[in-house]
Design a protein around this motif. Structure first.
Motif, PDB file in Angstrom:
ATOM      1  N   LYS A 262       0.847  -1.197   0.000  1.00 58.33           N
ATOM      2  CA  LYS A 262       0.000   0.000   0.000  1.00 58.33           C
ATOM      3  C   LYS A 262       0.885   1.251   0.000  1.00 58.33           C
ATOM      4  O   LYS A 262       0.694   2.170  -0.787  1.00 58.33           O
ATOM      5  N   VAL A 263       1.880   1.261   0.887  1.00 56.32           N
ATOM      6  CA  VAL A 263       2.782   2.418   0.990  1.00 56.32           C
ATOM      7  C   VAL A 263       3.630   2.567  -0.277  1.00 56.32           C
ATOM      8  O   VAL A 263       3.786   3.665  -0.811  1.00 56.32           O
ATOM      9  N   LEU A 264       4.148   1.453  -0.770  1.00 56.79           N
ATOM     10  CA  LEU A 264       5.047   1.533  -1.922  1.00 56.79           C
ATOM     11  C   LEU A 264       4.289   1.806  -3.224  1.00 56.79           C
ATOM     12  O   LEU A 264       4.814   2.475  -4.116  1.00 56.79           O
ATOM     13  N   ASP A 265       3.066   1.305  -3.332  1.00 60.32           N
ATOM     14  CA  ASP A 265       2.244   1.658  -4.502  1.00 60.32           C
ATOM     15  C   ASP A 265       2.078   3.168  -4.570  1.00 60.32           C
ATOM     16  O   ASP A 265       2.253   3.796  -5.607  1.00 60.32           O
ATOM     17  N   GLU A 266       1.737   3.747  -3.416  1.00 62.39           N
ATOM     18  CA  GLU A 266       1.503   5.182  -3.391  1.00 62.39           C
ATOM     19  C   GLU A 266       2.780   5.968  -3.639  1.00 62.39           C
ATOM     20  O   GLU A 266       2.787   6.957  -4.361  1.00 62.39           O
ATOM     21  N   PHE A 267       3.845   5.500  -3.028  1.00 64.86           N
ATOM     22  CA  PHE A 267       5.135   6.162  -3.243  1.00 64.86           C
ATOM     23  C   PHE A 267       5.497   6.116  -4.734  1.00 64.86           C
ATOM     24  O   PHE A 267       5.901   7.119  -5.318  1.00 64.86           O
ATOM     25  N   GLY A 268       5.338   4.952  -5.337  1.00 67.33           N
ATOM     26  CA  GLY A 268       5.666   4.792  -6.760  1.00 67.33           C
ATOM     27  C   GLY A 268       4.853   5.717  -7.642  1.00 67.33           C
ATOM     28  O   GLY A 268       5.384   6.349  -8.557  1.00 67.33           O
ATOM     29  N   MET A 269       3.567   5.818  -7.334  1.00 64.01           N
ATOM     30  CA  MET A 269       2.715   6.684  -8.153  1.00 64.01           C
ATOM     31  C   MET A 269       3.105   8.148  -7.964  1.00 64.01           C
ATOM     32  O   MET A 269       3.309   8.879  -8.919  1.00 64.01           O
ATOM     33  N   ALA A 270       3.197   8.581  -6.694  1.00 63.57           N
ATOM     34  CA  ALA A 270       3.437  10.007  -6.429  1.00 63.57           C
ATOM     35  C   ALA A 270       4.849  10.429  -6.824  1.00 63.57           C
ATOM     36  O   ALA A 270       5.049  11.519  -7.355  1.00 63.57           O
ATOM     37  N   ALA A 271       5.840   9.576  -6.591  1.00 69.07           N
ATOM     38  CA  ALA A 271       7.219  10.002  -6.864  1.00 69.07           C
ATOM     39  C   ALA A 271       7.612   9.709  -8.318  1.00 69.07           C
ATOM     40  O   ALA A 271       8.217  10.557  -8.969  1.00 69.07           O
ATOM     41  N   PHE A 272       7.281   8.537  -8.825  1.00 66.35           N
ATOM     42  CA  PHE A 272       7.801   8.142 -10.133  1.00 66.35           C
ATOM     43  C   PHE A 272       6.806   8.340 -11.282  1.00 66.35           C
ATOM     44  O   PHE A 272       7.145   8.918 -12.307  1.00 66.35           O
ATOM     45  N   GLN A 273       5.573   7.839 -11.089  1.00 63.44           N
ATOM     46  CA  GLN A 273       4.618   7.986 -12.181  1.00 63.44           C
ATOM     47  C   GLN A 273       4.371   9.465 -12.473  1.00 63.44           C
ATOM     48  O   GLN A 273       4.320   9.883 -13.621  1.00 63.44           O
ATOM     49  N   VAL A 274       4.235  10.273 -11.412  1.00 60.35           N
ATOM     50  CA  VAL A 274       4.012  11.704 -11.604  1.00 60.35           C
ATOM     51  C   VAL A 274       5.233  12.362 -12.274  1.00 60.35           C
ATOM     52  O   VAL A 274       5.098  13.293 -13.062  1.00 60.35           O
ATOM     53  N   SER A 275       6.430  11.843 -12.006  1.00 57.47           N
ATOM     54  CA  SER A 275       7.621  12.382 -12.667  1.00 57.47           C
ATOM     55  C   SER A 275       7.548  12.178 -14.176  1.00 57.47           C
ATOM     56  O   SER A 275       7.986  13.028 -14.949  1.00 57.47           O
ATOM     57  N   ALA A 276       6.993  11.049 -14.604  1.00 54.92           N
ATOM     58  CA  ALA A 276       6.838  10.816 -16.047  1.00 54.92           C
ATOM     59  C   ALA A 276       5.984  11.922 -16.649  1.00 54.92           C
ATOM     60  O   ALA A 276       6.259  12.414 -17.750  1.00 54.92           O
ATOM     61  N   ARG A 277       4.966  12.347 -15.903  1.00 58.80           N
ATOM     62  CA  ARG A 277       4.095  13.410 -16.413  1.00 58.80           C
ATOM     63  C   ARG A 277       4.834  14.743 -16.488  1.00 58.80           C
ATOM     64  O   ARG A 277       4.558  15.574 -17.349  1.00 58.80           O
ATOM     65  N   TYR A 278       5.769  14.925 -15.567  1.00 62.96           N
ATOM     66  CA  TYR A 278       6.585  16.146 -15.586  1.00 62.96           C
ATOM     67  C   TYR A 278       7.498  16.143 -16.831  1.00 62.96           C
ATOM     68  O   TYR A 278       7.605  17.129 -17.549  1.00 62.96           O
ATOM     69  N   PHE A 279       8.144  15.001 -17.086  1.00 70.60           N
ATOM     70  CA  PHE A 279       9.009  14.901 -18.272  1.00 70.60           C
ATOM     71  C   PHE A 279       8.182  15.132 -19.544  1.00 70.60           C
ATOM     72  O   PHE A 279       8.616  15.787 -20.482  1.00 70.60           O
TER      73      PHE A 279
END
Ligand SMILES: [Zn+2]
Length: 591
Positions: free
Chosen positions: A438-455
């Protein structure tokens, strides 16, 4: 008495609708008096007079905060209640009129600061120092009054309309899907709920159907996105923004070097996230995750249910273990019935915490169904409440305009405290795995998936600068390239997922460019703070309190510096990644 229903009567002297309406009218007429008294005079003000004005603006906002909140919260809890509808509508109209009456303050304050920038350092204005500095940063990019009005009125039928169209299109679409041999026709809001269905085939099919349909209207989406981006490029020119990110940096109170260090740390550490995704594939007994599995529940998730009392106990204990005072504030929220958790028809979906500054407290709305996710939501929103308790005791309203980078500090930190508590008290490895995922899913989405949107957002502007025409195929190419930068080849993507950018609401919202990195910032920042807490133990508690008490009286950079960190350095951000690694190690040891 229903413990799961909030008591809003504390916000007002009387809940009689006539009284509420009269108070709203009083608010509008008082704002008109302020206008009469000050309009045209701010430009000439000295520091002492400016202090009086800013203080009276703060007092004004405190005086009417309760009644406006009452209308808004009553409606959020039950939008089908006719009294709530009437009061909410009256409140919105009153706020609009008040806003129009007081709009001159920002404008004249800008003029004063640009002619006398040294006034921001006057000792009389010390309490407003950072707020004035922030205003000063915006001033060089303001247009004349007439131009600003022109922009606003042209936007109504321009970029505002594109955003409206995107939202209306999505909310009026229906999608046909066959589940267990039965064909169903679901609206967008419902079919996306199937993305987290325990059945793998259902998740895959829901993704495929939605993105296939979105892709068929690529011409609509690309035209909308192209127009929104081109408008931004043009406005950057008009407003003399040195970069396409400037507007966002100013509103988030950060500098470009901070964002660069943050995003570079993400790029350097994509393997951390990929490692987690590979572990999750193992836990799901798959050779590789499909994109429809990334946030799916684990097949062995025991699906533990929590009663309201159990949830409350866990959350109170998690906060109390960190600090007695945190625990007291959380208990106060329960004791005074400031949480609305009952599931009810007509209640807004999702959850939020509204700061009640004048009452030095907050109100929380959530729909509690007893899932572990609901316990996390409760911990999250109560973290916001603690922020409100501390901030409202230490600051004035002008210093509580907290930007997105810092706003999620108390809440995300609280989630980590809950994680620690649940891990310590869980009875089986499967329960622990579910919590860690649960924690790592959220971390992955907020830190990494959102970074893809920034790029991706950067890639859009680079393409425009290079003179390329943004049609659906090109935009999809930019999207999948940015996505693959994060995910590499550890996830299998449905071909339809190249249209994923079409439904990301934020890209279409006017004047909201580069909304994404604050999520990455907040996630890594809190993970880093949590790591420091594990290193320093109780010595860290006063530092966390100081951070949450500061409101917006200092910039994120200054606040971090007071904790001994330099957020322009990648070393700091790496601490956040290290904490995620720690959780991944714990998960791996359970395999
Ligand atoms: Zn939040």
């Amino acid at each position: 008495m229903n413990e799961m229903k909030w008591d809003l009567s504390q916000l007002v002297e009387s809940t009689d609708p006539d009284h509420i309406i009269a108070r709203l009218e009083e608010m509008v007429s008082e704002s008109a008096t302020i206008k009469k008294h000050y309009q045209g005079k701010i430009v000439e003000m000295d520091a002492a007079n400016l202090f009086t004005l800013l203080e009276s603006r703060d007092n004004f906002s405190l005086k009417y905060e309760g009644v406006a909140m009452y209308c808004n919260l009553l409606y959020s809890a039950n939008s089908t209640n006719p009294v709530a509808q009437q009061l909410n509508d009256a409140m919105r109209r009153a706020i609009l009129r008040m806003g129009q009456n007081l709009a001159f303050i920002e404008l004249e304050l800008g003029q004063l600061l640009s002619s006398k920038p040294e006034i921001t350092d006057a000792s009389e204005l010390e309490e407003f120092h950072h707020m004035l500095k922030r205003t000063l940063r915006r001033v060089p990019h303001q247009l004349s009054e007439v131009e600003e009005q022109l922009v606003m009125s042209k936007d109504q039928n321009g970029i505002d309309a594109w955003s409206q169209l995107q939202g209306d299109w999505l909310s009026t679409r229906t999608f046909r899907i066959i589940i267990d041999g039965e064909e169903k026709e679901l609206p967008y809001g419902q079919i996306i709920g199937l993305y987290e269905d325990p059945r793998r085939e259902v998740r895959r099919e829901a993704n495929r159907i939605v993105y296939d349909a979105l892709g068929k209207d690529a011409i609509l989406w690309s035209t909308a996105l192209r127009s929104v981006c081109a408008d931004h490029v043009q406005m950057c020119d008009w407003r003399k923004y040195p970069s396409v990110m400037t507007q966002s940096l100013i509103s988030n109170d950060v500098e470009e070097d901070t964002v660069r260090a943050l995003m570079h740390t993400i790029e350097k550490n994509v393997e951390t996230y990929r490692r987690y995704l590979s572990l999750k594939a193992k836990l799901m007994r798959l050779p590789k995750l499909g994109n429809w599995d990334i946030i799916a529940p684990l097949p062995d998730d025991p699906g533990k249910k929590y009663s309201w009392q159990e949830s409350k106990k866990n959350v109170v204990e998690a906060y109390t273990q960190f600090d007695q005072q945190f625990g007291k504030y959380v208990e106060d929220m329960f004791d005074r019935r400031h949480i609305d958790a009952e599931v009810r028809h007509g209640k807004v979906s999702g959850a939020f915490c509204a700061t009640w500054f004048d009452g030095q407290s907050a109100y929380i709305l959530q729909s509690f169904n007893g899932l572990v996710g609901d316990v996390y939501t409760q911990a999250h929103e109560l973290g916001h409440a603690i922020h409100a308790y501390l901030g409202s005791r230490a600051q004035r309203p002008s210093n509580y305009e907290i930007g997105s980078c810092i706003a999620e500090c108390g809440s995300t930190f609280g989630e980590l405290l809950l994680t620690e508590h649940l891990l310590t008290n869980s009875s089986s490895d499967d329960e622990k795995k579910a919590v860690l995922c649960k924690v790592l899913d959220e971390f992955g989405m907020a830190a990494f998936q959102v970074s893809a949107r920034y790029f991706f957002e950067h890639a859009l502007y680079d393409a425009i600068k290079a003179g390329r025409f943004l049609d659906g195929e090109l935009i999809s190419d930019l999207w999948t390239n940015s996505r693959d930068k994060i995910y590499g080849s550890v996830v299998e993507w449905l071909p339809e997922m190249k249209w994923e950018w079409t439904m990301k609401l934020h890209y279409y919202i006017p004047n909201y460019r580069f909304y994404n990195y604050p999520y990455v910032f907040a996630q890594l920042f809190v993970f880093a703070l949590y790591r420091v807490y594990l290193e320093q133990g109780k010595d860290f508690v006063p530092k966390m309190k100081a951070l949450l008490s500061a409101g917006s009286s200092r910039s994120p950079r200054e606040l971090a510096a007071e904790l001994g960190f330099d957020i322009t350095s990648e070393d700091f951000w790496q601490k956040g990644i290290d904490q995620a690694e720690e959780f991944i190690d714990q998960l791996e040891s359970l395999l």
